[in-house]
Design a protein around this motif. Structure first.
Motif, PDB file in Angstrom:
ATOM      1  N   TRP A 254      16.037  61.382  -4.176  1.00 37.91           N
ATOM      2  CA  TRP A 254      16.764  61.952  -5.312  1.00 37.91           C
ATOM      3  C   TRP A 254      18.038  61.164  -5.619  1.00 37.91           C
ATOM      4  O   TRP A 254      18.714  61.442  -6.614  1.00 37.91           O
ATOM      5  N   SER A 255      18.373  60.208  -4.779  1.00 37.71           N
ATOM      6  CA  SER A 255      19.530  59.333  -5.026  1.00 37.71           C
ATOM      7  C   SER A 255      19.078  57.893  -5.242  1.00 37.71           C
ATOM      8  O   SER A 255      19.802  56.946  -4.938  1.00 37.71           O
ATOM      9  N   GLN A 256      17.900  57.724  -5.783  1.00 36.24           N
ATOM     10  CA  GLN A 256      17.295  56.407  -5.921  1.00 36.24           C
ATOM     11  C   GLN A 256      17.993  55.538  -6.955  1.00 36.24           C
ATOM     12  O   GLN A 256      18.059  54.315  -6.813  1.00 36.24           O
ATOM     13  N   PHE A 257      18.522  56.131  -8.019  1.00 38.07           N
ATOM     14  CA  PHE A 257      19.014  55.348  -9.156  1.00 38.07           C
ATOM     15  C   PHE A 257      20.532  55.270  -9.181  1.00 38.07           C
ATOM     16  O   PHE A 257      21.229  56.184  -8.739  1.00 38.07           O
ATOM     17  N   ARG A 258      21.025  54.169  -9.759  1.00 39.93           N
ATOM     18  CA  ARG A 258      22.460  53.980  -9.930  1.00 39.93           C
ATOM     19  C   ARG A 258      22.832  54.204 -11.384  1.00 39.93           C
ATOM     20  O   ARG A 258      22.013  53.989 -12.286  1.00 39.93           O
ATOM     21  N   PRO A 259      24.070  54.652 -11.636  1.00 40.38           N
ATOM     22  CA  PRO A 259      24.489  54.907 -13.022  1.00 40.38           C
ATOM     23  C   PRO A 259      24.279  53.682 -13.901  1.00 40.38           C
ATOM     24  O   PRO A 259      24.561  52.540 -13.496  1.00 40.38           O
ATOM     25  N   GLY A 260      23.766  53.924 -15.106  1.00 35.33           N
ATOM     26  CA  GLY A 260      23.592  52.853 -16.079  1.00 35.33           C
ATOM     27  C   GLY A 260      22.286  52.122 -16.007  1.00 35.33           C
ATOM     28  O   GLY A 260      21.992  51.278 -16.861  1.00 35.33           O
ATOM     29  N   GLU A 261      21.457  52.401 -14.965  1.00 37.74           N
ATOM     30  CA  GLU A 261      20.167  51.732 -14.893  1.00 37.74           C
ATOM     31  C   GLU A 261      19.236  52.258 -15.986  1.00 37.74           C
ATOM     32  O   GLU A 261      19.343  53.415 -16.407  1.00 37.74           O
ATOM     33  N   PRO A 262      18.327  51.424 -16.471  1.00 40.68           N
ATOM     34  CA  PRO A 262      17.479  51.846 -17.597  1.00 40.68           C
ATOM     35  C   PRO A 262      16.474  52.910 -17.182  1.00 40.68           C
ATOM     36  O   PRO A 262      16.098  53.014 -16.013  1.00 40.68           O
ATOM     37  N   ALA A 263      16.046  53.696 -18.166  1.00 36.71           N
ATOM     38  CA  ALA A 263      15.015  54.705 -17.929  1.00 36.71           C
ATOM     39  C   ALA A 263      13.686  54.026 -17.629  1.00 36.71           C
ATOM     40  O   ALA A 263      13.415  52.903 -18.068  1.00 36.71           O
ATOM     41  N   ILE A 264      12.846  54.708 -16.864  1.00 36.35           N
ATOM     42  CA  ILE A 264      11.527  54.211 -16.501  1.00 36.35           C
ATOM     43  C   ILE A 264      10.490  55.007 -17.292  1.00 36.35           C
ATOM     44  O   ILE A 264      10.350  56.214 -17.090  1.00 36.35           O
ATOM     45  N   PRO A 265       9.771  54.380 -18.200  1.00 34.38           N
ATOM     46  CA  PRO A 265       8.782  55.134 -18.987  1.00 34.38           C
ATOM     47  C   PRO A 265       7.601  55.569 -18.139  1.00 34.38           C
ATOM     48  O   PRO A 265       7.175  54.856 -17.224  1.00 34.38           O
ATOM     49  N   LEU A 266       7.104  56.741 -18.427  1.00 32.07           N
ATOM     50  CA  LEU A 266       5.915  57.280 -17.770  1.00 32.07           C
ATOM     51  C   LEU A 266       4.907  57.632 -18.859  1.00 32.07           C
ATOM     52  O   LEU A 266       4.786  58.783 -19.270  1.00 32.07           O
ATOM     53  N   PRO A 267       4.153  56.660 -19.336  1.00 32.85           N
ATOM     54  CA  PRO A 267       3.271  56.897 -20.486  1.00 32.85           C
ATOM     55  C   PRO A 267       2.242  57.993 -20.262  1.00 32.85           C
ATOM     56  O   PRO A 267       1.873  58.692 -21.203  1.00 32.85           O
ATOM     57  N   TYR A 269       2.630  60.786 -19.048  1.00 32.56           N
ATOM     58  CA  TYR A 269       3.240  62.073 -19.377  1.00 32.56           C
ATOM     59  C   TYR A 269       3.943  62.066 -20.733  1.00 32.56           C
ATOM     60  O   TYR A 269       4.553  63.048 -21.104  1.00 32.56           O
ATOM     61  N   GLN A 270       3.907  60.937 -21.427  1.00 32.73           N
ATOM     62  CA  GLN A 270       4.668  60.786 -22.664  1.00 32.73           C
ATOM     63  C   GLN A 270       6.140  61.134 -22.413  1.00 32.73           C
ATOM     64  O   GLN A 270       6.795  61.781 -23.222  1.00 32.73           O
ATOM     65  N   GLY A 271       6.631  60.712 -21.284  1.00 31.29           N
ATOM     66  CA  GLY A 271       7.998  61.017 -20.894  1.00 31.29           C
ATOM     67  C   GLY A 271       8.622  59.837 -20.174  1.00 31.29           C
ATOM     68  O   GLY A 271       8.190  58.697 -20.335  1.00 31.29           O
ATOM     69  N   ARG A 272       9.619  60.135 -19.348  1.00 28.93           N
ATOM     70  CA  ARG A 272      10.311  59.064 -18.646  1.00 28.93           C
ATOM     71  C   ARG A 272      11.135  59.667 -17.513  1.00 28.93           C
ATOM     72  O   ARG A 272      11.397  60.868 -17.489  1.00 28.93           O
ATOM     73  N   ILE A 273      11.538  58.823 -16.578  1.00 30.44           N
ATOM     74  CA  ILE A 273      12.567  59.157 -15.601  1.00 30.44           C
ATOM     75  C   ILE A 273      13.853  58.498 -16.075  1.00 30.44           C
ATOM     76  O   ILE A 273      13.914  57.273 -16.228  1.00 30.44           O
ATOM     77  N   ASP A 274      14.853  59.304 -16.333  1.00 27.70           N
ATOM     78  CA  ASP A 274      16.144  58.787 -16.779  1.00 27.70           C
ATOM     79  C   ASP A 274      17.119  58.885 -15.620  1.00 27.70           C
ATOM     80  O   ASP A 274      17.426  59.980 -15.143  1.00 27.70           O
ATOM     81  N   PRO A 275      17.632  57.757 -15.107  1.00 22.68           N
ATOM     82  CA  PRO A 275      18.556  57.810 -13.976  1.00 22.68           C
ATOM     83  C   PRO A 275      19.765  58.709 -14.213  1.00 22.68           C
ATOM     84  O   PRO A 275      20.325  59.253 -13.257  1.00 22.68           O
ATOM     85  N   ALA A 276      20.136  58.898 -15.483  1.00 19.34           N
ATOM     86  CA  ALA A 276      21.305  59.727 -15.772  1.00 19.34           C
ATOM     87  C   ALA A 276      21.079  61.190 -15.416  1.00 19.34           C
ATOM     88  O   ALA A 276      22.041  61.933 -15.182  1.00 19.34           O
ATOM     89  N   THR A 277      19.828  61.627 -15.375  1.00 22.91           N
ATOM     90  CA  THR A 277      19.545  63.031 -15.090  1.00 22.91           C
ATOM     91  C   THR A 277      18.529  63.212 -13.975  1.00 22.91           C
ATOM     92  O   THR A 277      17.992  64.298 -13.792  1.00 22.91           O
ATOM     93  N   TRP A 278      18.252  62.185 -13.208  1.00 22.60           N
ATOM     94  CA  TRP A 278      17.278  62.258 -12.115  1.00 22.60           C
ATOM     95  C   TRP A 278      17.938  62.907 -10.910  1.00 22.60           C
ATOM     96  O   TRP A 278      18.403  62.265  -9.968  1.00 22.60           O
TER      97      TRP A 278
END
Length: 302
Positions: A254-267, A269-278
């Motif tokens: 749950w602490s995998q991402f650093r602030p400002g890193e780009p979102a990872i698309p998950l086609p 699910y038609q969604g994404r993982i956004d580091p800002a809210t992960w």
């Protein structure tokens, strides 16, 4: 407490289940949460698809007399009660496999319609909302039914909503219970949550219920299909501890991402993982409630 029990006969009075619950609490009077297997009140040993008529005949809306009687039982016992799942009659005649949570005050605190019916063997319509319920001092529980555990999106979504414990009620009558034990541990590990997977007893079910901690260790486990009561004191602080210091002191998903890193698309699910809210929810007000199933799984924005 997880009650690995034989199903009650479909259509039987709730009084029989009430006696069963009272006996369980006589053995474990310290229990504050009592969980029974999937469709515990709807058993007869016949596969669901072959008994759709009987299920429809027994189905009721959640404001019907069955849930009213179960709510009164929870009030009498003074515990949080999950009587497995029930056959819910939807507003348009749909049949849902619905897990319910009843409070010690005798109210329906939460309900969840199984999102992944075991196709093609079950006659139920799929639900479309995930549910996390705050148990007032006992933590936040995510509701989960049997085959849902085979889809990692379900447990991930519940953990993201703030669940500390996943209540997976099960009616597994087939040889894949061994794989489900792996899934219980895996879902606990990759989401750093407790998992309570309670299956029905034999001769109907394969038993082998299990309670798993956030690092995948079994706190209690039934060795076979015989009726059993599993009791465990869940130290909910372990969830925060494992997420802070890492599984085995190493992995902090749950602490995998650093602030400002780009979102990872998950086609898919038609969604994404956004580091800002992960990150999972951390308060009851954030975590209790429902979200739409699509495209919510693993999507980072509410």
């Amino acid at each position: 407490m997880a009650a690995q029990a034989r199903p009650q006969l479909i259509g039987a009075p709730v009084a029989g289940f009430a006696d069963e619950a009272r006996r369980a609490l006589e053995r474990h009077p310290e229990a504050r949460l009592v969980v029974f297997p999937e469709l515990h009140l709807f058993g007869d040993g016949v596969p669901d698809l072959q008994r759709e008529g009987a299920l429809r005949g027994a189905a009721e809306p959640l404001d019907g007399p069955r849930v009213e009687a179960l709510s009164a039982l929870a009030l009498e016992l003074g515990v949080w009660l999950v009587p497995g799942s029930v056959c819910e009659l939807g507003p348009h005649g749909e049949l849902f496999n619905t897990q319910i949570v009843l409070s010690p005050e005798g109210r329906l605190a939460g309900s969840y319609r199984k999102i992944f019916p075991w196709r093609p063997h079950e006659p139920y319509e799929p639900g479309n909302r995930f549910v996390v319920v705050d148990l007032d001092g006992l933590g936040r529980v995510g509701l989960n039914i049997c085959y849902d555990a085979w889809f990692p999106e379900t447990t991930r979504q519940l953990a993201w909503m703030g669940a500390e414990v996943i209540l997976n009620v099960v009616k597994t009558t087939t040889a894949d219970r061994a794989q489900e034990l792996v899934l219980a541990r895996a879902n606990a590990i990759v989401n750093q949550v407790f998992v309570v997977s309670v299956n029905c007893a034999g001769p109907t079910g394969m038993g082998r219920s299990i309670i798993v901690d956030p690092e995948g260790e079994a706190l209690a486990e039934a060795p076979d299909a015989a009726p059993a009561l599993l009791a465990a004191d869940l130290d909910l602080a372990a969830v925060a501890r494992v997420r802070t210091h890492g599984t085995a002191g190493v992995n902090r998903m749950w602490s995998q991402f650093r602030p400002g890193e780009p979102a990872i698309p998950l086609p898919v699910y038609q969604g994404r993982i956004d580091p800002a809210t992960w990150q999972p929810a951390t308060s009851p007000s954030e975590s209790t409630g429902h979200v739409d199933v699509a495209p919510a799984p693993i999507r980072s924005t509410p």
